[in-house]
Design a protein around this motif. Structure first.
Motif, PDB file in Angstrom:
ATOM      1  N   GLU A   1       0.903   7.161  -6.462  1.00  0.00           N
ATOM      2  CA  GLU A   1      -0.135   8.213  -6.496  1.00  0.00           C
ATOM      3  C   GLU A   1       0.510   9.592  -6.336  1.00  0.00           C
ATOM      4  O   GLU A   1       0.188  10.537  -7.056  1.00  0.00           O
TER       5      GLU A   1
ATOM      6  N   ARG B   1       1.842   1.837  -3.517  1.00  0.00           N
ATOM      7  CA  ARG B   1       0.714   2.439  -4.226  1.00  0.00           C
ATOM      8  C   ARG B   1       0.655   3.946  -3.954  1.00  0.00           C
ATOM      9  O   ARG B   1       0.494   4.743  -4.880  1.00  0.00           O
ATOM     10  N   ARG B   2       0.810   4.314  -2.673  1.00  0.00           N
ATOM     11  CA  ARG B   2       0.767   5.745  -2.322  1.00  0.00           C
ATOM     12  C   ARG B   2       1.924   6.514  -2.964  1.00  0.00           C
ATOM     13  O   ARG B   2       1.753   7.642  -3.410  1.00  0.00           O
TER      14      ARG B   2
ATOM     15  N   GLN C   1       0.830  -1.212   0.000  1.00  0.00           N
ATOM     16  CA  GLN C   1       0.000   0.000   0.000  1.00  0.00           C
ATOM     17  C   GLN C   1       0.865   1.263   0.000  1.00  0.00           C
ATOM     18  O   GLN C   1       0.489   2.287  -0.572  1.00  0.00           O
ATOM     19  N   ASP C   2       2.053   1.182   0.646  1.00  0.00           N
ATOM     20  CA  ASP C   2       2.978   2.317   0.603  1.00  0.00           C
ATOM     21  C   ASP C   2       3.438   2.580  -0.830  1.00  0.00           C
ATOM     22  O   ASP C   2       3.550   3.729  -1.265  1.00  0.00           O
TER      23      ASP C   2
END
Lengths: 336, 336
Positions: B215, B211-212, B208-209
């Motif tokens: 982004e 992914r961030r 998830q990191d």
């Protein structure tokens, strides 16, 4: 001379006139011009090409972290102390921003008492015409300004860097113990361009193993016939650049290689090869400019549109465009 | 058909005639020909250029170890199971010897029951004309033989590989968690070519990191105006290729990007740009051949000798050689 620094001349002629008398700012400005490329750079090259062809060019190459910059700095101190006027061109593959460390060296070296040396970093990006043209042009500037020898330092990764290292009169490949560095250097094609090896950080464990690895690779390359045409086997020098150990021995091996090159006529051949490559690089650049302009014109747009719609193949479109570009004799050369 | 395998035809025409009927050995032979380059390869390209221009090309790129080969294999299974006939061109930067793993995949995939897929690895070395010509030629062969979509898999390091990825209709950039991969991809220029991101190994900590991070980089590139001309923001898909998780979602995003490209007219522009680049690469190759021949002839030897002795500069020698090469109109283009 007045107390305030003079404004630099604008013209390459003016700059060169001052640079040859030892004005460091003018040397720096000339190097900036050839680094940028373009018409002014061509003027500088035209002014400097016939000054001399006798400067000695030493290539220093190795992986990042091999300590080759420190070793180069040791050589420069040694040479400047001996009355030489060495110059360093550090070809740095990272961005101009991270070139700070090398610029730091430059300032430190040039402020050293009694040292008449010049260290200059050159970024590998953002050149018009690329490193292939900027490096020989910078060597000519140093040469015209009386610097000798010229040490060209490159990171030994990437074909361009290896090619630059290979154009030196004597190429030193720097490897370090314990990292598989010797094997990596072999893979990168550095073994073939090495005239002298420096095993740097020789105080570390495994330095003798690295030496043996290199000896073994040289034995193997001897068998496969890839040895220097004149039968020269590269020397291996153990150095510890941070302590200064081995720098005199390294310089002695570089001089010994030079004597060998001169004795067998290989020096003249290498230099002719270097000029041939430079002519070739300039031909390629001129043609690339011509093709850029041609492709922006309507006849080329028509050919590309035809190829896009499938009416003709891209190969046929290219052949027609090249045929429009070339003189009849040249056309005969590609379609005998 | 007899029991023993037939001998393959020798001519490109004969091979293509059999390849289009589904003969896999003939497809393989045609790919070998275009990989080698030269006259036979040009014949194949001439035969295949007008078959179709409607095949969909997907680029899959990422660092070594990102799992993009496994993810590609998952997509291929999915597509073949859905009645498509996918083909993979894996552009492998290592030697042909280490291409074994990918060749292994090829055999496994093509033996799978009901799978009509073709996976082919292509070495990045030893090509006459280089990858720039071999990759589009191989895509044409697959296209002519009815394969669609075509997935071009490259290691996203090095300018050539990034350029190849960028010529696809839709480019997928594969990154993995916890290795600073997203930042590396950004440095390598992959952010600019990405149409879809796959965060692979998404079951690992830090997915998830990652992914961030992506982004955030997309937000920043949006501000600096480097977003797709048509205002498309790349989707990010979480995948675990070893489990097959996320492959259907990834394919859905690829299709969604295709719909977007078609709707805004960008697909036609990308394909025209691809043909333009191919024409340019072929022009460069033809000119390089011409220059090689010219430099081997006596007039060029004289110019190079003059430059070596310092009589003229390498720039002047190059200008004279180019002027001999070019037609008058083309000469006017470089010296207006």
């Amino acid at each position: 001379m007045t107390g305030a620094p003079d404004a630099l001349p604008d013209s390459p002629e003016g700059l060169l006139g001052r640079a040859v008398t030892g004005d460091r700012r003018s040397v720096g400005r000339l190097l900036t011009i050839v680094e940028r490329g373009g018409e002014l750079a061509d003027e500088v090259t035209e002014l400097t090409h016939d000054r001399s062809n006798d400067v000695y060019v030493v290539g220093m190459t190795g992986a990042p972290g091999s300590g080759k910059s420190t070793l180069t700095a040791r050589l420069v101190s040694l040479l400047a102390g001996d009355g030489h006027r060495p110059a360093v061109l550090a070809v740095d593959p990272s961005s101009p921003l991270t070139g700070g460390a090398i610029l730091g060296d430059r300032i430190r070296m040039s402020d050293g008492a009694g040292h008449d040396a010049f260290i200059r970093s050159m970024a590998t990006r953002g050149h018009q015409g690329g490193l292939a043209l900027a490096v020989p042009a910078a060597i000519r500037v140093f040469d015209a300004c009386g610097f000798d020898p010229i040490i060209v330092e490159t990171v030994g990764v990437g074909q361009v860097e290896v090619d630059i290292a290979a154009t030196a009169d004597t190429t030193v490949v720097v490897v370090t113990p314990g990292t598989g560095d010797a094997v990596q250097a072999n893979k990168a094609g550095l073994l073939e361009v090495a005239d002298v090896f420096a095993v740097n950080k020789a105080d570390r464990p495994g330095a003798q193993d690295t030496r043996r690895d290199i000896e073994l690779m040289l034995d193997l390359s001897h068998i496969s016939g890839s040895e220097d045409v004149a039968g020269h086997r590269p020397a291996i020098v153990m150095t510890t650049a941070t302590e200064g150990t081995g720098a005199p021995e390294l310089w002695a091996e570089i001089v010994s290689h030079r004597v060998h090159l001169e004795a067998c006529g290989e020096l003249a051949r290498r230099r002719a090869g270097r000029v041939r490559q430079e002519v070739r690089d300039r031909v390629d650049q001129l043609l690339a400019t011509t093709v850029d302009r041609m492709l922006a014109e309507p006849p080329a747009e028509e050919e590309i549109a035809a190829a896009t719609s499938g009416g003709i193949s891209p190969a046929a479109a290219a052949a027609r465009l090249v045929s429009q570009l070339l003189d009849l004799d040249a056309r005969r050369r590609i379609s005998p």
